[in-house]
Design a protein around this motif. Structure first.
Motif, PDB file in Angstrom:
ATOM      1  N   THR A   1      28.936  38.370  38.873  1.00 12.45           N
ATOM      2  CA  THR A   1      30.046  39.261  39.223  1.00 12.45           C
ATOM      3  C   THR A   1      31.251  38.478  39.735  1.00 12.45           C
ATOM      4  O   THR A   1      32.395  38.761  39.365  1.00 12.45           O
ATOM      5  CB  THR A   1      29.580  40.274  40.285  1.00 12.45           C
ATOM      6  OG1 THR A   1      28.516  41.053  39.740  1.00 12.45           O
ATOM      7  CG2 THR A   1      30.718  41.199  40.681  1.00 12.45           C
ATOM      8  N   ILE A   2      31.009  37.484  40.576  1.00  9.09           N
ATOM      9  CA  ILE A   2      32.119  36.695  41.108  1.00  9.09           C
ATOM     10  C   ILE A   2      32.831  35.942  39.985  1.00  9.09           C
ATOM     11  O   ILE A   2      34.064  35.881  39.940  1.00  9.09           O
ATOM     12  CB  ILE A   2      31.624  35.735  42.208  1.00  9.09           C
ATOM     13  CG1 ILE A   2      31.395  36.517  43.511  1.00  9.09           C
ATOM     14  CG2 ILE A   2      32.607  34.602  42.450  1.00  9.09           C
ATOM     15  CD1 ILE A   2      30.867  35.715  44.657  1.00  9.09           C
ATOM     16  N   ASP A   3      32.070  35.368  39.049  1.00 10.21           N
ATOM     17  CA  ASP A   3      32.681  34.665  37.912  1.00 10.21           C
ATOM     18  C   ASP A   3      33.592  35.601  37.126  1.00 10.21           C
ATOM     19  O   ASP A   3      34.686  35.221  36.698  1.00 10.21           O
ATOM     20  CB  ASP A   3      31.606  34.117  36.980  1.00 10.21           C
ATOM     21  CG  ASP A   3      30.769  33.024  37.622  1.00 10.21           C
ATOM     22  OD1 ASP A   3      31.336  31.989  37.998  1.00 10.21           O
ATOM     23  OD2 ASP A   3      29.559  33.227  37.761  1.00 10.21           O
ATOM     24  N   LYS A   4      33.141  36.818  36.916  1.00 12.26           N
ATOM     25  CA  LYS A   4      33.933  37.773  36.130  1.00 12.26           C
ATOM     26  C   LYS A   4      35.236  38.097  36.848  1.00 12.26           C
ATOM     27  O   LYS A   4      36.311  38.121  36.242  1.00 12.26           O
ATOM     28  CB  LYS A   4      33.109  39.034  35.852  1.00 12.26           C
ATOM     29  CG  LYS A   4      31.844  38.777  35.011  1.00 12.26           C
ATOM     30  CD  LYS A   4      31.098  40.061  34.734  1.00 12.26           C
ATOM     31  CE  LYS A   4      29.623  39.834  34.393  1.00 12.26           C
ATOM     32  NZ  LYS A   4      29.393  38.982  33.233  1.00 12.26           N
ATOM     33  N   PHE A   5      35.154  38.371  38.155  1.00 12.23           N
ATOM     34  CA  PHE A   5      36.377  38.645  38.906  1.00 12.23           C
ATOM     35  C   PHE A   5      37.295  37.428  38.930  1.00 12.23           C
ATOM     36  O   PHE A   5      38.524  37.564  38.963  1.00 12.23           O
ATOM     37  CB  PHE A   5      36.047  39.081  40.332  1.00 12.23           C
ATOM     38  CG  PHE A   5      35.845  40.568  40.479  1.00 12.23           C
ATOM     39  CD1 PHE A   5      36.895  41.446  40.255  1.00 12.23           C
ATOM     40  CD2 PHE A   5      34.615  41.090  40.837  1.00 12.23           C
ATOM     41  CE1 PHE A   5      36.723  42.825  40.392  1.00 12.23           C
ATOM     42  CE2 PHE A   5      34.425  42.457  40.981  1.00 12.23           C
ATOM     43  CZ  PHE A   5      35.482  43.324  40.755  1.00 12.23           C
TER      44      PHE A   5
ATOM     45  N   LYS B   1      44.285  43.142  44.589  1.00 14.99           N
ATOM     46  CA  LYS B   1      45.430  42.681  45.388  1.00 14.99           C
ATOM     47  C   LYS B   1      44.964  42.094  46.715  1.00 14.99           C
ATOM     48  O   LYS B   1      45.440  41.035  47.145  1.00 14.99           O
ATOM     49  CB  LYS B   1      46.394  43.841  45.628  1.00 14.99           C
ATOM     50  CG  LYS B   1      47.664  43.420  46.370  1.00 14.99           C
ATOM     51  CD  LYS B   1      48.634  44.596  46.524  1.00 14.99           C
ATOM     52  CE  LYS B   1      49.911  44.139  47.248  1.00 14.99           C
ATOM     53  NZ  LYS B   1      50.873  45.265  47.395  1.00 14.99           N
ATOM     54  N   GLY B   2      44.024  42.764  47.374  1.00 16.58           N
ATOM     55  CA  GLY B   2      43.508  42.289  48.650  1.00 16.58           C
ATOM     56  C   GLY B   2      42.726  41.003  48.546  1.00 16.58           C
ATOM     57  O   GLY B   2      42.490  40.312  49.544  1.00 16.58           O
ATOM     58  N   SER B   3      42.323  40.659  47.302  1.00 15.41           N
ATOM     59  CA  SER B   3      41.573  39.425  47.066  1.00 15.41           C
ATOM     60  C   SER B   3      42.443  38.311  46.487  1.00 15.41           C
ATOM     61  O   SER B   3      41.934  37.300  46.006  1.00 15.41           O
ATOM     62  CB  SER B   3      40.397  39.705  46.109  1.00 15.41           C
ATOM     63  OG  SER B   3      39.547  40.701  46.633  1.00 15.41           O
ATOM     64  N   GLY B   4      43.762  38.522  46.501  1.00 15.09           N
ATOM     65  CA  GLY B   4      44.692  37.482  46.055  1.00 15.09           C
ATOM     66  C   GLY B   4      45.048  37.512  44.593  1.00 15.09           C
ATOM     67  O   GLY B   4      45.818  36.673  44.116  1.00 15.09           O
TER      68      GLY B   4
ATOM     69  N   PHE C   1      42.463  35.339  42.067  1.00 12.91           N
ATOM     70  CA  PHE C   1      41.409  36.077  42.764  1.00 12.91           C
ATOM     71  C   PHE C   1      40.522  35.118  43.554  1.00 12.91           C
ATOM     72  O   PHE C   1      40.127  34.063  43.071  1.00 12.91           O
ATOM     73  CB  PHE C   1      40.543  36.859  41.765  1.00 12.91           C
ATOM     74  CG  PHE C   1      39.456  37.663  42.427  1.00 12.91           C
ATOM     75  CD1 PHE C   1      39.669  38.990  42.743  1.00 12.91           C
ATOM     76  CD2 PHE C   1      38.232  37.087  42.754  1.00 12.91           C
ATOM     77  CE1 PHE C   1      38.673  39.737  43.368  1.00 12.91           C
ATOM     78  CE2 PHE C   1      37.238  37.824  43.378  1.00 12.91           C
ATOM     79  CZ  PHE C   1      37.460  39.149  43.691  1.00 12.91           C
ATOM     80  N   ARG C   2      40.205  35.503  44.769  1.00 15.81           N
ATOM     81  CA  ARG C   2      39.230  34.753  45.552  1.00 15.81           C
ATOM     82  C   ARG C   2      38.396  35.759  46.346  1.00 15.81           C
ATOM     83  O   ARG C   2      38.906  36.758  46.852  1.00 15.81           O
ATOM     84  CB  ARG C   2      39.904  33.750  46.494  1.00 15.81           C
ATOM     85  CG  ARG C   2      40.744  34.373  47.592  1.00 15.81           C
ATOM     86  CD  ARG C   2      41.224  33.337  48.603  1.00 15.81           C
ATOM     87  NE  ARG C   2      41.873  33.985  49.740  1.00 15.81           N
ATOM     88  CZ  ARG C   2      41.225  34.465  50.800  1.00 15.81           C
ATOM     89  NH1 ARG C   2      39.901  34.382  50.860  1.00 15.81           N
ATOM     90  NH2 ARG C   2      41.883  35.030  51.794  1.00 15.81           N
ATOM     91  N   PHE C   3      37.116  35.491  46.444  1.00 11.23           N
ATOM     92  CA  PHE C   3      36.263  36.392  47.204  1.00 11.23           C
ATOM     93  C   PHE C   3      36.348  36.062  48.688  1.00 11.23           C
ATOM     94  O   PHE C   3      36.875  35.025  49.087  1.00 11.23           O
ATOM     95  CB  PHE C   3      34.816  36.341  46.704  1.00 11.23           C
ATOM     96  CG  PHE C   3      34.210  34.969  46.680  1.00 11.23           C
ATOM     97  CD1 PHE C   3      33.600  34.446  47.811  1.00 11.23           C
ATOM     98  CD2 PHE C   3      34.227  34.193  45.522  1.00 11.23           C
ATOM     99  CE1 PHE C   3      33.028  33.181  47.792  1.00 11.23           C
ATOM    100  CE2 PHE C   3      33.658  32.931  45.492  1.00 11.23           C
ATOM    101  CZ  PHE C   3      33.064  32.426  46.642  1.00 11.23           C
TER     102      PHE C   3
ATOM    103  N   SER D   1      47.411  40.900  28.992  1.00  7.26           N
ATOM    104  CA  SER D   1      47.911  39.564  28.645  1.00  7.26           C
ATOM    105  C   SER D   1      47.912  38.648  29.866  1.00  7.26           C
ATOM    106  O   SER D   1      48.014  37.425  29.740  1.00  7.26           O
ATOM    107  CB  SER D   1      49.319  39.642  28.052  1.00  7.26           C
ATOM    108  OG  SER D   1      50.271  39.996  29.042  1.00  7.26           O
ATOM    109  N   LEU D   2      47.775  39.233  31.063  1.00  4.84           N
ATOM    110  CA  LEU D   2      47.701  38.438  32.290  1.00  4.84           C
ATOM    111  C   LEU D   2      46.330  37.792  32.454  1.00  4.84           C
ATOM    112  O   LEU D   2      46.144  36.938  33.313  1.00  4.84           O
ATOM    113  CB  LEU D   2      48.016  39.319  33.508  1.00  4.84           C
ATOM    114  CG  LEU D   2      49.446  39.885  33.556  1.00  4.84           C
ATOM    115  CD1 LEU D   2      49.584  40.876  34.711  1.00  4.84           C
ATOM    116  CD2 LEU D   2      50.469  38.765  33.671  1.00  4.84           C
ATOM    117  N   LEU D   3      45.374  38.234  31.648  1.00  3.35           N
ATOM    118  CA  LEU D   3      44.037  37.623  31.641  1.00  3.35           C
ATOM    119  C   LEU D   3      44.002  36.494  30.621  1.00  3.35           C
ATOM    120  O   LEU D   3      44.717  36.516  29.617  1.00  3.35           O
ATOM    121  CB  LEU D   3      42.968  38.657  31.273  1.00  3.35           C
ATOM    122  CG  LEU D   3      42.521  39.617  32.365  1.00  3.35           C
ATOM    123  CD1 LEU D   3      41.702  40.743  31.751  1.00  3.35           C
ATOM    124  CD2 LEU D   3      41.710  38.900  33.434  1.00  3.35           C
TER     125      LEU D   3
END
Length: 433
Positions: free
Chosen positions: A120-124, A314-317, A130-132, A327-329
């Motif tokens: 799950t973390i890899d996908k996010f 947003k809260g995760s950066g 993004f950072r957990f 396209s941002l991915l």
């Protein structure tokens, strides 16, 4: 007390006492019991099993081998949804925002995934920036705001499990139902949750290949959870084909977002609806699955679930605009369309081979040190039960100019075709508890 007497007692299929189990495991953890004696004990459990009371003590000793984690200050009813893993399993990305939109939350400790695609973390982390959460305080804050919290797996939780698993791996005892159940549940019970939902995958792309063994595992984990007075349900779900259509990190993020927009694949959407409904039942908000599914559909239709995902990103950066602009991915621009020179129906898809092909493209890890390519993966155009014509596309591969013959050969072995119409496979196979 002698270790050899404990091994002999279990070899004779007698019930072990709490003192015997604790003596064995606690002394193994501190190095006073050698590997060869624990290996012998594991084999006796493989053949003779453990009853619920033995398994409760065994699991409690595992939990006590490290620290336990709670979340003081969390204002949400916390659901711990755990999947035994499969191909295309992006459930948490869509389900966690739904929990948030329904007034619940999930606080997950996740590690880097091994196998077909990342965890799950890899996908996010497909999302730029993004950072957990790096601390429990950060996790509590974001759970209260969005209903979702992700943090890296703590090495201090159930350290005895890691030591035992390494030994199980080299003694052919990994597949022991009681040992699997204790390994999973010790980690679930060591981290506070108000309710636990276990998604036990069944089929070619799952650890449990047949329904009877999966039902035995689910029943064992359910009884174990109830023995610890936990609110728990186990759901057996199909993994005889990939879940949804996307396999690969960025591609799975897109599919999860589309599901929150009401455009997800039918099988994945239904699974998310059922899991969300079960959470509401465990919380006590509703009594029937049908009522819960309607509540889930409502927060998807009115956009509340998608809003929660944007707030979490947003809260995760990360950039929440990714939910509206894919396209941002980072998604590979090179594609290859896979088809076959015949017509018919798809009778079976070997999900494990689809996952293996995705891993060869770079979507997953064979070892923990491998670097994942978030951009690559596979989109299934046809699933079991679908009709196709000669030359029609069955799937599309997204790659970084690293196509190899072995990838195509793996895909060639993944499909079984039929000239007769084939029934669709149900997504939910059984619900225990």
């Amino acid at each position: 007390m002698r270790v050899v007497d404990i091994i002999q007692k279990k070899r004779e299929n007698q019930v072990l006492t709490e003192d015997e189990i604790r003596f064995l495991l606690e002394n193994y953890q501190i190095g006073k019991v050698p590997d060869y004696q624990i290996a012998s004990f594991l084999m006796t459990v493989y053949f003779n099993g453990m009853n619920t009371e033995e398994l409760k003590v065994f699991t409690k000793t595992m939990i006590d081998s490290g620290e336990t984690i709670d979340f003081p200050g969390v204002e949400k009813f916390l659901i711990d949804k755990h999947s035994t893993g499969g191909v295309g399993d992006k459930t948490t990305i869509a389900l966690a925002p739904i929990f948030g939109a329904l007034g619940m939350g999930t606080a997950k400790l996740s590690g880097k995934g091994l196998g077909h695609t990342g965890g799950t973390i890899d996908k996010f982390e497909s999302i730029k920036g993004f950072r957990f959460s790096n601390s429990k305080e950060e996790l509590i804050k974001i759970v209260n705001e969005t209903g979702t919290g992700l943090m890296g797996q703590a090495e201090s939780i159930v350290p005895l499990d890691k030591k035992l698993y390494a030994l199980r791996d080299v003694t052919a005892t990994v597949s022991s139902i009681p040992l699997i159940a204790s390994s999973i549940m010790s980690k679930k019970l060591a981290v506070h949750a108000d309710a636990i939902i276990l998604d036990v995958k069944v089929g070619s792309g799952a650890f449990m290949k047949n329904i009877d063994e999966a039902r035995e595992l689910a029943t064992t984990m359910y009884k174990l959870g109830r023995a610890f007075d936990r609110n728990i349900v186990c759901i057996l779900t199909n993994m005889d084909e990939p879940l949804g259509n996307a396999v690969g990190n960025s591609l799975e993020v897109v599919e999860a977002i589309e599901t929150l927009k009401g455009n997800g694949p039918k099988d994945f959407t239904y699974l998310v609806e059922v899991l969300g409904a079960q959470a509401l039942i465990l919380k006590g908000d509703i009594k029937t699955l049908e009522e819960g599914i309607e509540r889930v559909k409502e927060v998807i239709k009115n956009g509340d679930a998608l809003m929660m995902l944007k707030k979490f990103i947003k809260g995760s950066g990360g950039d929440p605009n990714v939910c509206d602009d894919y396209s941002l991915l980072n998604i590979a621009t090179e594609t290859l369309e896979y088809s076959v020179e015949e017509s018919g129906y798809i009778k079976h898809i070997d999900a494990e081979k689809i996952g293996k092909a995705a891993m060869m493209l770079g979507a997953g890890r064979a070892t923990k040190d491998d670097v994942i390519d978030h951009s690559v993966g596979i989109i299934m155009q046809k699933k079991v039960g679908d009709r196709f014509e000669k030359g029609e596309i069955l799937l599309t591969l997204y790659h970084q100019n690293n196509m190899r013959d072995e990838i195509i050969e793996t895909l060639d072995g993944a499909f079984v075709f039929s000239q007769e119409k084939v029934e669709k496979i149900p997504t939910i196979l059984d619900i225990i508890g």
